[in-house]
Design a protein around this motif. Structure first.
Motif, PDB file in Angstrom:
ATOM      1  N   GLY A   1       0.782  -1.224   0.000  1.00 22.37           N
ATOM      2  CA  GLY A   1       0.000   0.000   0.000  1.00 22.37           C
ATOM      3  C   GLY A   1       0.818   1.279   0.000  1.00 22.37           C
ATOM      4  O   GLY A   1       0.256   2.372   0.096  1.00 22.37           O
ATOM      5  N   LYS A   2       2.137   1.145  -0.101  1.00 18.86           N
ATOM      6  CA  LYS A   2       3.002   2.331  -0.084  1.00 18.86           C
ATOM      7  C   LYS A   2       3.833   2.407  -1.353  1.00 18.86           C
ATOM      8  O   LYS A   2       3.979   1.428  -2.083  1.00 18.86           O
ATOM      9  N   GLY A   3       4.379   3.571  -1.599  1.00 21.90           N
ATOM     10  CA  GLY A   3       5.222   3.761  -2.756  1.00 21.90           C
ATOM     11  C   GLY A   3       6.612   3.206  -2.541  1.00 21.90           C
ATOM     12  O   GLY A   3       6.997   2.834  -1.429  1.00 21.90           O
TER      13      GLY A   3
ATOM     14  N   GLU B   1       8.327  -1.085  10.907  1.00 19.70           N
ATOM     15  CA  GLU B   1       8.114  -0.259   9.719  1.00 19.70           C
ATOM     16  C   GLU B   1       9.156  -0.500   8.629  1.00 19.70           C
ATOM     17  O   GLU B   1       9.035   0.043   7.529  1.00 19.70           O
ATOM     18  N   ASP B   2      10.161  -1.298   8.899  1.00 20.75           N
ATOM     19  CA  ASP B   2      11.117  -1.707   7.863  1.00 20.75           C
ATOM     20  C   ASP B   2      10.582  -2.873   7.035  1.00 20.75           C
ATOM     21  O   ASP B   2      11.203  -3.263   6.038  1.00 20.75           O
ATOM     22  N   THR B   3       9.451  -3.430   7.433  1.00 22.06           N
ATOM     23  CA  THR B   3       8.857  -4.537   6.698  1.00 22.06           C
ATOM     24  C   THR B   3       8.494  -4.106   5.284  1.00 22.06           C
ATOM     25  O   THR B   3       7.800  -3.115   5.087  1.00 22.06           O
ATOM     26  N   ALA B   4       9.008  -4.830   4.308  1.00 25.66           N
ATOM     27  CA  ALA B   4       8.786  -4.488   2.901  1.00 25.66           C
ATOM     28  C   ALA B   4       9.459  -5.537   2.027  1.00 25.66           C
ATOM     29  O   ALA B   4      10.218  -6.377   2.521  1.00 25.66           O
ATOM     30  N   VAL B   5       9.173  -5.457   0.733  1.00 25.36           N
ATOM     31  CA  VAL B   5       9.979  -6.187  -0.244  1.00 25.36           C
ATOM     32  C   VAL B   5      11.140  -5.285  -0.617  1.00 25.36           C
ATOM     33  O   VAL B   5      10.938  -4.114  -0.975  1.00 25.36           O
ATOM     34  N   TYR B   6      12.332  -5.813  -0.523  1.00 27.70           N
ATOM     35  CA  TYR B   6      13.542  -5.055  -0.827  1.00 27.70           C
ATOM     36  C   TYR B   6      14.079  -5.471  -2.188  1.00 27.70           C
ATOM     37  O   TYR B   6      14.213  -6.667  -2.476  1.00 27.70           O
ATOM     38  N   TYR B   7      14.378  -4.471  -3.003  1.00 27.16           N
ATOM     39  CA  TYR B   7      14.899  -4.695  -4.338  1.00 27.16           C
ATOM     40  C   TYR B   7      16.258  -4.028  -4.483  1.00 27.16           C
ATOM     41  O   TYR B   7      16.472  -2.931  -3.960  1.00 27.16           O
ATOM     42  N   CYS B   8      17.148  -4.660  -5.227  1.00 25.95           N
ATOM     43  CA  CYS B   8      18.340  -3.941  -5.639  1.00 25.95           C
ATOM     44  C   CYS B   8      18.188  -3.585  -7.120  1.00 25.95           C
ATOM     45  O   CYS B   8      17.482  -4.278  -7.874  1.00 25.95           O
ATOM     46  N   ALA B   9      18.842  -2.506  -7.508  1.00 21.48           N
ATOM     47  CA  ALA B   9      18.730  -2.010  -8.874  1.00 21.48           C
ATOM     48  C   ALA B   9      20.044  -1.361  -9.268  1.00 21.48           C
ATOM     49  O   ALA B   9      20.803  -0.895  -8.409  1.00 21.48           O
TER      50      ALA B   9
END
Length: 120
Positions: A42-44, A89-97
């Motif tokens: 639900g977040k950017g 609040e660090d819960t998220a999918v983490y991507y490298c780019a």
């Protein structure tokens, strides 16, 4: 072919630590900047950190400054994100780019993401 593969995500309790890895192939590491991004439900998307392959300079978002550390092993073409003092609040999918310009440039190559879940 440029490929980025993240690993190291998982479930951790608040206050704990995780180290994410981003293994890169298909390009010369020194010519790129590698960034870590995250996206929570639900977040950017948020840019968390970045390291320049050319001079090793780094960037951190205010939300993680002092808790996360980015570093690279150019011999292994791998960038790491050491995350400490984790918060829910660090819960998220983490991507490298990867950006072929700089940390502030456009990121043309993305990994598949790794889930980080921090329980309270």
């Amino acid at each position: 072919e440029v490929q980025l593969v993240e690993s190291g995500g998982g479930l951790v309790q608040a206050g704990g630590s995780l180290r994410l890895s981003c293994a890169a192939s298909g390009f010369t590491f020194d010519d790129y900047a590698i960034g870590w991004f995250r996206q929570a439900p639900g977040k950017g998307r948020e840019r968390v950190s970045c390291i320049s392959g050319s001079d090793g300079s780094s960037f951190y978002a205010d939300s993680v400054k002092g808790r996360f550390t980015i570093f690279s092993d150019n011999a292994k073409n791998t960038v790491y994100l050491q995350m400490s003092s984790l918060k829910p609040e660090d819960t998220a999918v983490y991507y490298c780019a990867a950006s072929d310009h700089s940390c502030s440039g456009a990121y043309g190559y993305w990994g598949q993401g790794t889930q980080v879940t921090v329980s309270s």
